[in-house]
Design an enzyme around this catalytic site. Structure first.
Site, PDB file in Angstrom:
ATOM      1  N   PHE A   1     -35.113  40.676  56.408  1.00 23.27           N
ATOM      2  CA  PHE A   1     -34.241  40.859  57.562  1.00 23.27           C
ATOM      3  C   PHE A   1     -33.092  39.857  57.451  1.00 23.27           C
ATOM      4  O   PHE A   1     -33.312  38.691  57.139  1.00 23.27           O
ATOM      5  CB  PHE A   1     -35.056  40.612  58.830  1.00 23.27           C
ATOM      6  CG  PHE A   1     -34.383  41.054  60.091  1.00 23.27           C
ATOM      7  CD1 PHE A   1     -34.358  42.394  60.445  1.00 23.27           C
ATOM      8  CD2 PHE A   1     -33.774  40.135  60.926  1.00 23.27           C
ATOM      9  CE1 PHE A   1     -33.745  42.806  61.619  1.00 23.27           C
ATOM     10  CE2 PHE A   1     -33.155  40.542  62.100  1.00 23.27           C
ATOM     11  CZ  PHE A   1     -33.134  41.878  62.452  1.00 23.27           C
TER      12      PHE A   1
ATOM     13  N   TYR B   1     -42.181  40.273  70.515  1.00 20.70           N
ATOM     14  CA  TYR B   1     -41.651  41.344  71.368  1.00 20.70           C
ATOM     15  C   TYR B   1     -41.721  42.701  70.676  1.00 20.70           C
ATOM     16  O   TYR B   1     -41.353  43.704  71.267  1.00 20.70           O
ATOM     17  CB  TYR B   1     -40.204  41.051  71.799  1.00 20.70           C
ATOM     18  CG  TYR B   1     -39.286  40.637  70.661  1.00 20.70           C
ATOM     19  CD1 TYR B   1     -38.731  41.590  69.827  1.00 20.70           C
ATOM     20  CD2 TYR B   1     -39.015  39.301  70.428  1.00 20.70           C
ATOM     21  CE1 TYR B   1     -37.920  41.216  68.775  1.00 20.70           C
ATOM     22  CE2 TYR B   1     -38.192  38.915  69.385  1.00 20.70           C
ATOM     23  CZ  TYR B   1     -37.650  39.867  68.556  1.00 20.70           C
ATOM     24  OH  TYR B   1     -36.860  39.487  67.507  1.00 20.70           O
ATOM     25  N   LYS B   2     -42.187  42.743  69.412  1.00 22.54           N
ATOM     26  CA  LYS B   2     -42.303  44.024  68.709  1.00 22.54           C
ATOM     27  C   LYS B   2     -43.706  44.584  68.974  1.00 22.54           C
ATOM     28  O   LYS B   2     -43.973  45.056  70.070  1.00 22.54           O
ATOM     29  CB  LYS B   2     -41.990  43.824  67.231  1.00 22.54           C
ATOM     30  CG  LYS B   2     -40.498  43.478  67.013  1.00 22.54           C
ATOM     31  CD  LYS B   2     -40.133  43.116  65.598  1.00 22.54           C
ATOM     32  CE  LYS B   2     -38.633  42.800  65.515  1.00 22.54           C
ATOM     33  NZ  LYS B   2     -38.260  42.057  64.307  1.00 22.54           N
TER      34      LYS B   2
ATOM     35  N   ASP C   1     -43.008  36.069  56.801  1.00 22.05           N
ATOM     36  CA  ASP C   1     -42.540  36.529  58.100  1.00 22.05           C
ATOM     37  C   ASP C   1     -43.369  37.758  58.490  1.00 22.05           C
ATOM     38  O   ASP C   1     -43.402  38.756  57.745  1.00 22.05           O
ATOM     39  CB  ASP C   1     -41.045  36.869  58.026  1.00 22.05           C
ATOM     40  CG  ASP C   1     -40.461  37.131  59.410  1.00 22.05           C
ATOM     41  OD1 ASP C   1     -41.183  37.667  60.272  1.00 22.05           O
ATOM     42  OD2 ASP C   1     -39.269  36.819  59.606  1.00 22.05           O
TER      43      ASP C   1
ATOM     44  N   ARG D   1     -35.369  55.432  61.907  1.00 18.27           N
ATOM     45  CA  ARG D   1     -36.616  54.679  61.858  1.00 18.27           C
ATOM     46  C   ARG D   1     -37.502  55.025  63.052  1.00 18.27           C
ATOM     47  O   ARG D   1     -37.037  55.077  64.182  1.00 18.27           O
ATOM     48  CB  ARG D   1     -36.242  53.202  61.875  1.00 18.27           C
ATOM     49  CG  ARG D   1     -37.333  52.244  61.541  1.00 18.27           C
ATOM     50  CD  ARG D   1     -36.761  50.856  61.376  1.00 18.27           C
ATOM     51  NE  ARG D   1     -36.342  50.307  62.657  1.00 18.27           N
ATOM     52  CZ  ARG D   1     -36.339  48.996  62.959  1.00 18.27           C
ATOM     53  NH1 ARG D   1     -36.713  48.122  62.047  1.00 18.27           N
ATOM     54  NH2 ARG D   1     -35.954  48.571  64.136  1.00 18.27           N
TER      55      ARG D   1
HETATM   56  C1  LIG Z   1     -37.026  41.208  64.406  1.00 13.31           C
HETATM   57  C2  LIG Z   1     -36.892  40.236  63.293  1.00 13.31           C
HETATM   58  C3  LIG Z   1     -36.235  39.002  63.480  1.00 13.31           C
HETATM   59  C4  LIG Z   1     -35.548  38.665  64.773  1.00 13.31           C
HETATM   60  O1  LIG Z   1     -35.327  37.290  64.939  1.00 13.31           O
HETATM   61  P1  LIG Z   1     -35.016  36.720  66.399  1.00 13.31           P
HETATM   62  O2  LIG Z   1     -34.692  35.294  66.198  1.00 13.31           O
HETATM   63  O3  LIG Z   1     -36.230  36.961  67.231  1.00 13.31           O
HETATM   64  O4  LIG Z   1     -33.859  37.504  66.949  1.00 13.31           O
HETATM   65  C5  LIG Z   1     -36.218  38.119  62.423  1.00 13.31           C
HETATM   66  N1  LIG Z   1     -36.804  38.408  61.235  1.00 13.31           N
HETATM   67  C6  LIG Z   1     -37.440  39.589  61.029  1.00 13.31           C
HETATM   68  C7  LIG Z   1     -38.073  39.874  59.716  1.00 13.31           C
HETATM   69  C8  LIG Z   1     -37.478  40.544  62.042  1.00 13.31           C
HETATM   70  O5  LIG Z   1     -38.067  41.716  61.829  1.00 13.31           O
END
Ligand SMILES: *Cc1c(COP(=O)(O)O)cnc(C)c1O
Length: 397
Positions: free
Chosen positions: A113, A209-210, A184, A356
């Site tokens: 990400f 939050y996911k 992660d 998705r």
């Molecule tokens: C959703 C997601 C994030 C989001 O980071 P935030 O700091 O919570 O906005 C980061 N890394 C990955 C791999 C994600 O899927």
């Protein structure tokens, strides 16, 4: 066996909506509004500042860390909540690099990400010691683990395609090369069984939050393996990670173990929502969730491929190599997704052409999958997406 009809009843989903975006923002658990209301009234309202002790607010980051730790195979007392995932990426990577001072390469992949890569880039610039962020294709990661690598930093499940890395095998390879790992779990925690201790992972981070349904802005988590927890030097050395925050010393002394990865005042209202959302996991077995998730994804793929030849599967076909989502490529994917959303099927779009769909057995069942396939088939077969209002891009896709 998990009673998925019972878990579904624990969520408040709007009528007429098939929610296939729980991989991005989980829906509202029914118990949250009442619980937040009670917390505001009885704790913040009545206890005022004494709530930190009396209502246990200060202990929440560790208590919730342990609840999540059980879902990701962490040893008790080695996960703590706080901040956002982007900050936890920075903290974990900084701590890992500090344990490998003689090496200069951070290895990641192009399926990571972007914020993870951006945070790494910023950290390496700040360190100013000549580190390199090496980004390879996901399938080339294993071969790129050499003895130059200080830290292997990966997201287990690719946010676009759902491709699942083999955490245990890659961690083993990294360790054999003398490198440490930062995993992660943004698209893993609550989506599939994770065994951090069994895999020998060094650091792990994730958001809540996911798939954990903690609500927009709920805090992230960080795990540090017990063998490192007493050794790491926090880059974000905030007062709540201090050994004695209320001694108000002028110099920083790290707290014991994982507590040192705390930074500042925790988001108590959000943690209350998360605590409530995690109650649902007391009724669900993650192995059952995984089995049903694979079955729902397989069912969706079969239905879509039979009805929509214009869509190309972008996710691994083998359920064992996939997270809890399915993606299809389509050149006008943005407009197609908007047309779907207008018809009550909520997924999302990731540039350049990925549609998705997340499958979350806690509240999505076979009937939802079949209904979503039927609506998608109508949108695609009749090109219902081909309208100007579906092509205007919003800020959040
Ligand atoms: C959703 C997601 C994030 C989001 O980071 P935030 O700091 O919570 O906005 C980061 N890394 C990955 C791999 C994600 O899927």
């Amino acid at each position: 066996m998990t009673d998925f009809a019972a878990t579904k009843a624990m969520f408040d989903l709007p009528d007429g909506v098939i929610y296939l975006d729980g991989n991005s923002l989980g829906p509202l658990p029914r118990s949250v509004p009442e619980r937040i209301g009670a917390m505001l009234r009885d704790e913040w309202g009545e206890m005022l500042i004494t709530g930190w002790n009396k209502a246990g607010w200060m202990a929440q980051p560790m208590a919730l860390g342990d609840r999540i730790g059980r879902l990701i195979g962490a040893e008790p007392g080695h996960v703590v909540m706080g901040d956002t995932l982007s900050l936890k990426v920075y903290q974990a990577l900084a701590a890992a690099l500090d344990l490998r001072p003689d090496r200069r390469v951070v290895l990641s992949d192009s399926g990571n990400f972007p914020t993870d890569l951006y945070m790494a880039e910023g950290l390496l610039k700040t360190l100013d010691k000549g580190h390199e962020l090496r980004i390879v294709a996901p399938e080339e990661v294993e071969a790129a683990i050499t003895d130059e690598v200080a830290v292997l930093m990966l997201t287990e499940v690719d946010y676009r395609t759902g491709r699942l890395h083999d955490m245990a095998a890659l961690t083993r390879k990294a360790h054999a090369a003398g490198a440490l790992t930062v995993w992660d779990l943004a698209h893993s925690a609550g989506a599939l069984p994770v065994d951090l201790a069994g895999a020998g992972a060094d650091f792990a981070i994730g958001c809540t939050y996911k798939y954990l349904n903690g609500g927009p802005g709920s805090p992230a988590f960080i795990y540090v393996a017990p063998r490192h927890a007493g050794k790491v030097r926090p880059a974000l050395s905030g007062w709540l990670g201090h050994d004695a925050p209320f001694a108000f010393d002028l110099d920083y002394r790290p707290g014991s173990g994982i507590e040192r990865m705390r930074v500042g005042t925790p988001p108590v209202i959000q943690m209350t929502a998360l605590d409530c959302a995690l109650d649902i996991w007391e009724r669900a077995d993650i192995a059952d969730v995984r089995a049903k998730s694979v079955a729902l994804c397989d069912r969706f793929i079969a239905g879509v491929e039979a009805a929509c030849p214009m869509l190309t599967l972008a996710s691994p076909r083998d359920g064992a190599r996939r997270g809890s989502q399915v993606s299809f490529r389509f050149a006008d994917g943005y407009a197609a997704m908007q047309a779907l959303i207008a018809r009550g099927v909520i997924g999302d779009f990731r540039a350049p052409d990925i549609m998705r769909f997340g499958f979350t057995p806690l509240y999505i069942d076979e009937a939802d999958v079949d209904a979503a396939v039927a609506i998608l088939s109508d949108v695609m077969t009749n090109a219902l997406w081909d309208r100007p209002e579906y092509k205007a891009r919003a800020a959040v896709t």
